[in-house]
Structure formats: structure tokens, C-alpha cells
Design a protein around this motif. Sequence first.
Motif, PDB file in Angstrom:
ATOM      1  N   LEU A 155      -4.062   4.895   2.585  1.00  0.00           N
ATOM      2  CA  LEU A 155      -3.588   4.937   3.965  1.00  0.00           C
ATOM      3  C   LEU A 155      -4.722   4.667   4.955  1.00  0.00           C
ATOM      4  O   LEU A 155      -4.495   4.087   6.018  1.00  0.00           O
ATOM      5  CB  LEU A 155      -2.944   6.297   4.248  1.00  0.00           C
ATOM      6  N   SER A 156      -5.933   5.066   4.602  1.00  0.00           N
ATOM      7  CA  SER A 156      -7.083   4.744   5.452  1.00  0.00           C
ATOM      8  C   SER A 156      -7.311   3.238   5.497  1.00  0.00           C
ATOM      9  O   SER A 156      -7.625   2.674   6.549  1.00  0.00           O
ATOM     10  CB  SER A 156      -8.337   5.448   4.929  1.00  0.00           C
ATOM     11  N   TYR A 160       0.816  -1.210   0.000  1.00  0.00           N
ATOM     12  CA  TYR A 160       0.000   0.000   0.000  1.00  0.00           C
ATOM     13  C   TYR A 160       0.852   1.263   0.000  1.00  0.00           C
ATOM     14  O   TYR A 160       0.423   2.305  -0.476  1.00  0.00           O
ATOM     15  CB  TYR A 160      -0.909   0.025   1.243  1.00  0.00           C
ATOM     16  N   VAL A 161       2.049   1.179   0.569  1.00  0.00           N
ATOM     17  CA  VAL A 161       2.893   2.359   0.672  1.00  0.00           C
ATOM     18  C   VAL A 161       3.858   2.467  -0.510  1.00  0.00           C
ATOM     19  O   VAL A 161       4.233   3.568  -0.911  1.00  0.00           O
ATOM     20  CB  VAL A 161       3.671   2.355   2.004  1.00  0.00           C
TER      21      VAL A 161
END
Length: 303
Positions: free
Chosen positions: A289-290, A259-260
Motif C-alpha cells: 500500500l505504501s 497491488y490490492v
Amino acid sequence: MTATPKVTPAARNWGLLLFLSFVWGGAFMSMAVALEHYGPFTVAAGRIGIGALALLVIVAVTRPGDLAIRDLRTLGFILLLGVLNFALPFSLLAWGLQQVPSAFAGIAMGASPIFVLLLAYLFVPEEEIGPRRIAGVILGFAGLLVLILPGASANLGEGGTVAARIACVGAALCYSVGAILIRRAPQVPPMVFTAGMLTAGALVLTPLALLLEGRPEITATRATWALLYAGILPTGLAFLLRVVLIRSAGPVFMSLVAYVVPLWAVLLGVLLLGESLRPSTYVAAAIILSGVGLTQLRLLRAR
């Protein structure tokens, strides 16, 4: 099948996750630069071979006795994971990067938490995958779609673009299968295990690269420096840390790096390669990020 113990990510695991996301976010950019001079299979084989050589030298100096692995089950895992973690996904990525931006390749890695979640449900029952975690993964993937879809139709008419995008997602699937298998692999020291996987991947892919693209002409250009960087840092060092993180915190936690990684890939692509950054990227970043926070909400509250 032997069950693996339940683990809870510690502060050092979160630190490793952030570091790996940055290193891998820049890996796509370095591969794109290497492709300016070298063919895709040469780039993939070179990256694996350089990473293998770097770790083999370290192992030979620090743990020479561990290089002699005779257990057939361990050797089988090393060979299989050398293909799934290195030879196949690196080839897919290098081939796809000829036609898609480096930022897109990083974004495509965001599909891996979806694959890891499904595989963990089937093969790693001790991983807790409740409704909130599933919702977080879906939310994160929705953010990736927001990141990918704006402007996607503009490239659909270019030759091979759809296949190139599928290749990048296929690489994410390979990493996901590899993450599950690493957790089930025999307990070999991580540095030796990673060096073995890289060596196996290089032995499988190098003959294919030579057959398809011939012997590369080595030149002192930024493409060569980019290939050296991709082999040493995002491959040798980062995949060693990946094995450590999977064994200490589990494959589902490890999948959160995907995700990052897209955020770093987009940022570095914009700053260093001049790739454009759309306003929707900021919206997608917030959604992604949520999703990450939702999947680890209980751990974040405890910390």
C-alpha cells in the motif's frame, strides 16, 4: 502511431479500481473451487464462455446494431485481445491453481504493474513515469516478494510447483500486454468490445478444452456454482469495467489494481478456504500500500 490523450484519474476511477480489486481477489478462490470437479482448460473455457454469453445477451438487448463489426482492424484487435486477455491467461491460471493456493495466484498478479510500466515506457509515451513512480512500483513489488517468499521453499520439492508459479506470473504478463493494446484499440463501445473479446477467447479455447479434457459432466455442485460466478462477475462484468477504466484513466493507473488484488485474495482464501495467513502478510500489505501511495502521491495530494 496515434497518440492517446493524457488523462487524470477521477474519483469514480478510484472507486472502480477498488471494486475490481475485490471482485478479482475472489476470482482465484472461485476458480480453485471449480477445479474440484472440472479440468483446468474446461474451467478456463467455461469462465470465458459464460462471461461472453452474459454480455452478448445484454448487448443484443441494449445495442443490437453494434454487434455487426466489419472493420478488419477492429476484428483483429478483438481476436488478439481475446487470446491475450482471456484464453491464454485463464488457461495459465487454471493450470497453476491445481498446484498453488488461490491466494498465491492473486499475489502473482502483483507482477503486472512492473510489466505495464516497462511496456508503457515503450509504447505509451504520454504516460508520465518519473523516478517517484518507478520507486513506488519497485516498493510495491518488494512487498509482494515479502508476501510470496516466506514458506516458498517448503513447496519447491512438489511436482510442478515452480512451473505453476511461473504460469501464474505469465498470466500477469498477458494481462499487462492486453492493457497496453486495449488503450491502442479502435474506439468500440466498451460493452461490445468486451463481449467480442470474450467470444473470441471462447471460440479459441473451447475446442482445445474439448480435445484435451472431453465434454464435461455438469453437476449441481459448488464447483458448478463457482464456475458460474467466475464467468458472470469477475469475467463478464469486471472485464467490461476494466476496458472502461483503461480508456478513462490509462493502463498504468489500471495496473494499480494488482497491488490490492493480492490482499483480497489472501483474505478471502483465509476466511473461506481455510488457507493460512502468516504474520509477514501484514508487513507485506503495509509495503504494498505504501508503494501504491507513492506511485500516485501527486494525485492523492491534489485530491
